[in-house]
Write a protein that holds these residues in place. Structure first.
Motif, PDB file in Angstrom:
ATOM      1  N   VAL A  31       0.877  -1.175   0.000  1.00  0.00           N
ATOM      2  CA  VAL A  31       0.000   0.000   0.000  1.00  0.00           C
ATOM      3  C   VAL A  31       0.915   1.225   0.000  1.00  0.00           C
ATOM      4  CG1 VAL A  31      -1.793   1.285   1.200  1.00  0.00           C
ATOM      5  CG2 VAL A  31      -1.788  -1.224   1.288  1.00  0.00           C
ATOM      6  N   LEU A  32       0.900   1.958  -1.088  1.00  0.00           N
ATOM      7  CA  LEU A  32       1.821   3.075  -1.242  1.00  0.00           C
ATOM      8  C   LEU A  32       1.117   4.404  -1.029  1.00  0.00           C
ATOM      9  CD1 LEU A  32       3.793   1.933  -4.427  1.00  0.00           C
ATOM     10  CD2 LEU A  32       4.340   1.515  -2.028  1.00  0.00           C
ATOM     11  N   GLY A  33       1.623   5.160  -0.072  1.00  0.00           N
ATOM     12  CA  GLY A  33       1.145   6.516   0.134  1.00  0.00           C
ATOM     13  C   GLY A  33       2.078   7.497  -0.553  1.00  0.00           C
ATOM     14  N   GLU A  34       1.862   8.761  -0.327  1.00  0.00           N
ATOM     15  CA  GLU A  34       2.687   9.784  -0.958  1.00  0.00           C
ATOM     16  C   GLU A  34       4.146   9.677  -0.520  1.00  0.00           C
ATOM     17  OE1 GLU A  34       3.000  14.682  -1.106  1.00  0.00           O
ATOM     18  OE2 GLU A  34       1.149  13.712  -0.412  1.00  0.00           O
ATOM     19  N   PHE A  35       4.359   9.379   0.759  1.00  0.00           N
ATOM     20  CA  PHE A  35       5.720   9.254   1.284  1.00  0.00           C
ATOM     21  C   PHE A  35       6.458   8.091   0.617  1.00  0.00           C
ATOM     22  CE2 PHE A  35       8.568   7.357   4.554  1.00  0.00           C
ATOM     23  CZ  PHE A  35       9.493   8.393   4.627  1.00  0.00           C
ATOM     24  N   GLU A  36       5.798   6.935   0.537  1.00  0.00           N
ATOM     25  CA  GLU A  36       6.411   5.761  -0.087  1.00  0.00           C
ATOM     26  C   GLU A  36       6.661   5.997  -1.577  1.00  0.00           C
ATOM     27  OE1 GLU A  36       4.514   4.608   3.617  1.00  0.00           O
ATOM     28  OE2 GLU A  36       3.701   5.593   1.828  1.00  0.00           O
ATOM     29  N   ILE A  40      10.263   5.515  -3.555  1.00  0.00           N
ATOM     30  CA  ILE A  40      10.435   4.632  -4.710  1.00  0.00           C
ATOM     31  C   ILE A  40      10.943   5.412  -5.919  1.00  0.00           C
ATOM     32  CG2 ILE A  40       9.182   3.224  -6.400  1.00  0.00           C
ATOM     33  CD1 ILE A  40       7.481   2.183  -4.096  1.00  0.00           C
ATOM     34  N   ASP A  41      10.407   6.585  -6.138  1.00  0.00           N
ATOM     35  CA  ASP A  41      10.872   7.406  -7.259  1.00  0.00           C
ATOM     36  C   ASP A  41      12.339   7.782  -7.089  1.00  0.00           C
ATOM     37  OD1 ASP A  41       8.401   7.284  -8.448  1.00  0.00           O
ATOM     38  OD2 ASP A  41       7.715   9.224  -7.689  1.00  0.00           O
ATOM     39  N   SER A  42      12.743   8.049  -5.853  1.00  0.00           N
ATOM     40  CA  SER A  42      14.150   8.369  -5.591  1.00  0.00           C
ATOM     41  C   SER A  42      15.038   7.154  -5.835  1.00  0.00           C
ATOM     42  CB  SER A  42      14.329   8.855  -4.151  1.00  0.00           C
ATOM     43  OG  SER A  42      13.664  10.081  -3.936  1.00  0.00           O
ATOM     44  N   LEU A  43      14.580   5.982  -5.397  1.00  0.00           N
ATOM     45  CA  LEU A  43      15.355   4.758  -5.588  1.00  0.00           C
ATOM     46  C   LEU A  43      15.541   4.438  -7.067  1.00  0.00           C
ATOM     47  CD1 LEU A  43      13.724   2.485  -2.845  1.00  0.00           C
ATOM     48  CD2 LEU A  43      16.017   3.478  -2.779  1.00  0.00           C
ATOM     49  N   LYS A  44      14.560   4.759  -7.865  1.00  0.00           N
ATOM     50  CA  LYS A  44      14.625   4.498  -9.305  1.00  0.00           C
ATOM     51  C   LYS A  44      15.411   5.570 -10.058  1.00  0.00           C
ATOM     52  CE  LYS A  44      10.592   3.793 -11.089  1.00  0.00           C
ATOM     53  NZ  LYS A  44       9.136   3.990 -11.288  1.00  0.00           N
ATOM     54  N   GLY A  45      15.700   6.666  -9.385  1.00  0.00           N
ATOM     55  CA  GLY A  45      16.329   7.796 -10.048  1.00  0.00           C
ATOM     56  C   GLY A  45      17.839   7.715 -10.093  1.00  0.00           C
ATOM     57  N   SER A  46      18.459   8.862 -10.299  1.00  0.00           N
ATOM     58  CA  SER A  46      19.909   8.932 -10.448  1.00  0.00           C
ATOM     59  C   SER A  46      20.596   9.035  -9.096  1.00  0.00           C
ATOM     60  CB  SER A  46      20.283  10.147 -11.304  1.00  0.00           C
ATOM     61  OG  SER A  46      19.692  10.058 -12.585  1.00  0.00           O
ATOM     62  N   GLY A  47      21.860   8.651  -9.076  1.00  0.00           N
ATOM     63  CA  GLY A  47      22.661   8.786  -7.870  1.00  0.00           C
ATOM     64  C   GLY A  47      22.435   7.666  -6.878  1.00  0.00           C
ATOM     65  N   ALA A  48      23.277   7.662  -5.849  1.00  0.00           N
ATOM     66  CA  ALA A  48      23.179   6.647  -4.797  1.00  0.00           C
ATOM     67  C   ALA A  48      22.226   7.123  -3.710  1.00  0.00           C
ATOM     68  CB  ALA A  48      24.553   6.379  -4.203  1.00  0.00           C
ATOM     69  N   ASN A  49      21.397   6.218  -3.234  1.00  0.00           N
ATOM     70  CA  ASN A  49      20.449   6.533  -2.168  1.00  0.00           C
ATOM     71  C   ASN A  49      20.607   5.524  -1.037  1.00  0.00           C
ATOM     72  OD1 ASN A  49      18.413   8.695  -3.339  1.00  0.00           O
ATOM     73  ND2 ASN A  49      18.796   7.225  -4.983  1.00  0.00           N
ATOM     74  N   LEU A  50      20.600   6.016   0.184  1.00  0.00           N
ATOM     75  CA  LEU A  50      20.686   5.152   1.357  1.00  0.00           C
ATOM     76  C   LEU A  50      19.345   5.179   2.076  1.00  0.00           C
ATOM     77  CD1 LEU A  50      22.388   3.389   3.268  1.00  0.00           C
ATOM     78  CD2 LEU A  50      23.046   5.490   4.474  1.00  0.00           C
ATOM     79  N   MET A  61      10.568  -4.029   1.184  1.00  0.00           N
ATOM     80  CA  MET A  61       9.370  -3.927   0.352  1.00  0.00           C
ATOM     81  C   MET A  61       9.491  -2.766  -0.634  1.00  0.00           C
ATOM     82  SD  MET A  61       6.432  -5.463  -0.112  1.00  0.00           S
ATOM     83  CE  MET A  61       5.934  -6.255   1.422  1.00  0.00           C
ATOM     84  N   LEU A  62      10.021  -1.647  -0.176  1.00  0.00           N
ATOM     85  CA  LEU A  62      10.189  -0.492  -1.058  1.00  0.00           C
ATOM     86  C   LEU A  62      11.226  -0.782  -2.142  1.00  0.00           C
ATOM     87  CD1 LEU A  62      10.110   2.349   1.627  1.00  0.00           C
ATOM     88  CD2 LEU A  62       8.360   1.883  -0.100  1.00  0.00           C
ATOM     89  N   LEU A  63      12.296  -1.469  -1.765  1.00  0.00           N
ATOM     90  CA  LEU A  63      13.306  -1.841  -2.758  1.00  0.00           C
ATOM     91  C   LEU A  63      12.718  -2.769  -3.817  1.00  0.00           C
ATOM     92  CD1 LEU A  63      16.379  -2.555  -0.417  1.00  0.00           C
ATOM     93  CD2 LEU A  63      16.053  -0.556  -1.880  1.00  0.00           C
ATOM     94  N   ARG A  64      11.951  -3.746  -3.372  1.00  0.00           N
ATOM     95  CA  ARG A  64      11.354  -4.693  -4.311  1.00  0.00           C
ATOM     96  C   ARG A  64      10.304  -4.017  -5.193  1.00  0.00           C
ATOM     97  NH1 ARG A  64      11.695 -10.058  -3.360  1.00  0.00           N
ATOM     98  NH2 ARG A  64      11.082 -10.137  -5.556  1.00  0.00           N
ATOM     99  N   ILE A  68      10.253  -3.893  -9.211  1.00  0.00           N
ATOM    100  CA  ILE A  68       9.098  -4.335  -9.992  1.00  0.00           C
ATOM    101  C   ILE A  68       8.667  -3.257 -10.984  1.00  0.00           C
ATOM    102  CG2 ILE A  68       6.630  -4.874  -9.828  1.00  0.00           C
ATOM    103  CD1 ILE A  68       7.285  -6.322  -7.183  1.00  0.00           C
ATOM    104  N   GLU A  69       8.656  -2.012 -10.539  1.00  0.00           N
ATOM    105  CA  GLU A  69       8.251  -0.925 -11.428  1.00  0.00           C
ATOM    106  C   GLU A  69       9.234  -0.769 -12.586  1.00  0.00           C
ATOM    107  OE1 GLU A  69       7.376   2.728  -9.470  1.00  0.00           O
ATOM    108  OE2 GLU A  69       5.810   1.860  -8.197  1.00  0.00           O
ATOM    109  N   LEU A  70      10.524  -0.900 -12.302  1.00  0.00           N
ATOM    110  CA  LEU A  70      11.510  -0.808 -13.385  1.00  0.00           C
ATOM    111  C   LEU A  70      11.348  -1.964 -14.369  1.00  0.00           C
ATOM    112  CD1 LEU A  70      14.788   0.365 -11.588  1.00  0.00           C
ATOM    113  CD2 LEU A  70      13.337   1.675 -13.139  1.00  0.00           C
ATOM    114  N   ASP A  71      11.033  -3.152 -13.859  1.00  0.00           N
ATOM    115  CA  ASP A  71      10.781  -4.289 -14.745  1.00  0.00           C
ATOM    116  C   ASP A  71       9.594  -3.997 -15.668  1.00  0.00           C
ATOM    117  OD1 ASP A  71      12.833  -5.632 -13.563  1.00  0.00           O
ATOM    118  OD2 ASP A  71      11.604  -7.169 -12.604  1.00  0.00           O
ATOM    119  N   THR A  72       8.545  -3.440 -15.087  1.00  0.00           N
ATOM    120  CA  THR A  72       7.337  -3.137 -15.856  1.00  0.00           C
ATOM    121  C   THR A  72       7.609  -2.087 -16.928  1.00  0.00           C
ATOM    122  OG1 THR A  72       5.982  -3.627 -13.903  1.00  0.00           O
ATOM    123  CG2 THR A  72       4.937  -2.374 -15.679  1.00  0.00           C
TER     124      THR A  72
END
Length: 229
Positions: A31-36, A40-50, A61-64, A68-72
């Motif tokens: 269940v993704l809210g605005e925060f999640e 996810i958008d940051s994880l899929k974006g540029s640069g390293a994220n911790l 769950m957020l990593l997975r 999944i979104e990148l696969d799609t």
């Protein structure tokens, strides 16, 4: 009489860790809210994220979900998401493989294994072995044999942790030439670059899980040095 039924979201949350769930199961319990969504958008974006947080708050769950979104989106965006779990790293604390750091070699092989599995999952390499960029590296035409060999190398490295003496037989099974290549960060980088060029991939995003929770400080130093070279 036993009555079978589909697993509910509550069942899945109670019985499995995120890394053990299938894609559809992850979608079912997410269940993704605005925060999640921002994470996810940051994880899929540029640069390293911790991604920081206590155990059980949903980091995996957020990593997975990002993977999944990148696969799609892969066909259109050509961005490859690769999830790698490092939960067994503590076995290799202080272990040497032919005078080389077994942990660093293990990390590099885990990356190669996860990348190969993703290429296979997205049907970028055929099961017959055609267009398998790992053929040049390992000289194995069969995709399944390549997968089996990588798994075997990981298993053998972990066996070194339990064999403090007379490790020669295990080292010979792994292969000194393989150890030299696997420890070389340049070799790893070149394999990844070859994959991106062969399949017209714009970006490879690795999602590393358990790196902070399970790595001891010395392993964390080695791990982050690999990716800052």
């Amino acid at each position: 009489m036993n009555v079978s039924r589909a697993a509910t979201s509550e069942d899945l949350l109670q019985t499995a860790r995120c890394e053990d769930l299938l894609y559809e199961q992850i979608r079912q319990v997410s269940v993704l809210g605005e925060f999640e969504r921002r994470i996810i958008d940051s994880l899929k974006g540029s640069g390293a994220n911790l991604l920081e947080g206590a155990r059980g708050v949903g980091k995996s769950m957020l990593l997975r979900m990002a993977e999944i979104e990148l696969d799609t989106e892969f066909t259109a965006e050509r961005k490859l998401g690769v999830y790698v779990n490092f939960k067994t790293s503590t076995l290799l604390e202080g272990v040497k493989a032919d005078q080389r750091d077994a942990f660093q070699i293990w990390v590099n092989i885990k990356l190669l294994e996860a990348l190969h599995e993703k290429l296979l999952a997205l049907n970028l390499i055929a099961k017959s072995g055609s267009d398998d960029p790992y053929y040049r590296v390992f000289g194995i035409k069969s995709v399944r044999e390549t997968k089996a060999q990588l798994e075997d190398k990981i298993h053998l490295l972990q066996k070194l942790a339990f064999r403090k003496t007379d490790q020669t037989a295990i080292i010979d099974q792994i292969g000194k030439d393989f150890l030299a290549k696997a420890q070389d960060t340049t070799f790893l980088t070149n394999v990844i670059k070859e994959v991106t060029e062969l399949f017209s991939i714009k970006k490879v995003v690795f999602f590393f899980d358990e790196a902070a929770h399970t790595f001891i400080p010395a392993q964390q130093t080695i791990f982050f040095e690999i990716f800052t070279k």
